[in-house]
Design an enzyme around this catalytic site. Sequence first.
Site, PDB file in Angstrom:
ATOM      1  N   SER A 261       0.842  -1.188   0.000  1.00  0.00           N
ATOM      2  CA  SER A 261       0.000   0.000   0.000  1.00  0.00           C
ATOM      3  C   SER A 261       0.885   1.248   0.000  1.00  0.00           C
ATOM      4  O   SER A 261       1.653   1.455  -0.938  1.00  0.00           O
ATOM      5  CB  SER A 261      -0.960  -0.041   1.198  1.00  0.00           C
ATOM      6  OG  SER A 261      -1.998   0.881   1.058  1.00  0.00           O
ATOM      7  N   MET A 262       0.816   2.106   1.020  1.00  0.00           N
ATOM      8  CA  MET A 262       1.716   3.252   1.080  1.00  0.00           C
ATOM      9  C   MET A 262       3.160   2.808   0.940  1.00  0.00           C
ATOM     10  O   MET A 262       3.977   3.464   0.277  1.00  0.00           O
ATOM     11  CB  MET A 262       1.542   4.010   2.400  1.00  0.00           C
ATOM     12  CG  MET A 262       2.494   5.179   2.561  1.00  0.00           C
ATOM     13  SD  MET A 262       2.432   5.985   4.174  1.00  0.00           S
ATOM     14  CE  MET A 262       3.396   4.827   5.164  1.00  0.00           C
TER      15      MET A 262
END
Length: 237
Positions: free
Chosen positions: A75-76
């Site tokens: 994700s991030m």
Amino acid sequence: MMNLVCLHFAGGNKYSYYPFEEHIDKNISLITLELPGRGKRFHEPLLTDVNDIVDDLFEQLKENVSKPYAIFGHSMGAMLTYLLAHKIEKSGFESPVHLFVSGCKAPKINRKPPFYHDMPKEEFINKIRGMGGCPEEILGNDELMALFEPSLRADFKAIETYTYIEQNPLKIPVTVFIGNKDKVTWEEAKAWEEESVHAIDIKEFEGNHFFIFQHKKEITALFKYYLKTKKTIFNNY
């Protein structure tokens, strides 16, 4: 020994990938980096600019990571993996042998509002709940959320305000992990191919955004598969 540097997802910390430890191959060492505002760095100001985060990670990497190494981010963490790899290539520091990017659309695909980081509290909590991955014991506890929410919002702000800048493709092989019930589509994952001179591999798993924790054995087996060859090549030099 191959080192695998792990960059956590929004709201995470250096222990976020602890569940992988029992499954990881004995020849791969997991190294997790800690961002300001959490863990031992709790009293440092949270960072809300992705470039500041990458600068911080780069300094940690230079000080703590021996070669050969690869980078994994979910994700991030996947976006940070991409940006950190570019910073490494430009710096002259030895590049990772492989990148694993998970649960994240290709960098060139713009994030569109509404953005999580500036949502009202209840709406924000419901969005996080819908993603899975965060225990209800935290989401339903005001005191725990008071500790957890600031870092989560800061991380979302950093990613949601990021502006893509086209750069030369990385010279590093990339493998992409996605969940078949996540918001990241196959086409959005395939667009990662524009970010590397190598052909990318895409691996799809059953599950939502946090599919990686449903498939710890399969994910760690893929680490071993891709890094075993790289370790052999490295040792031949």
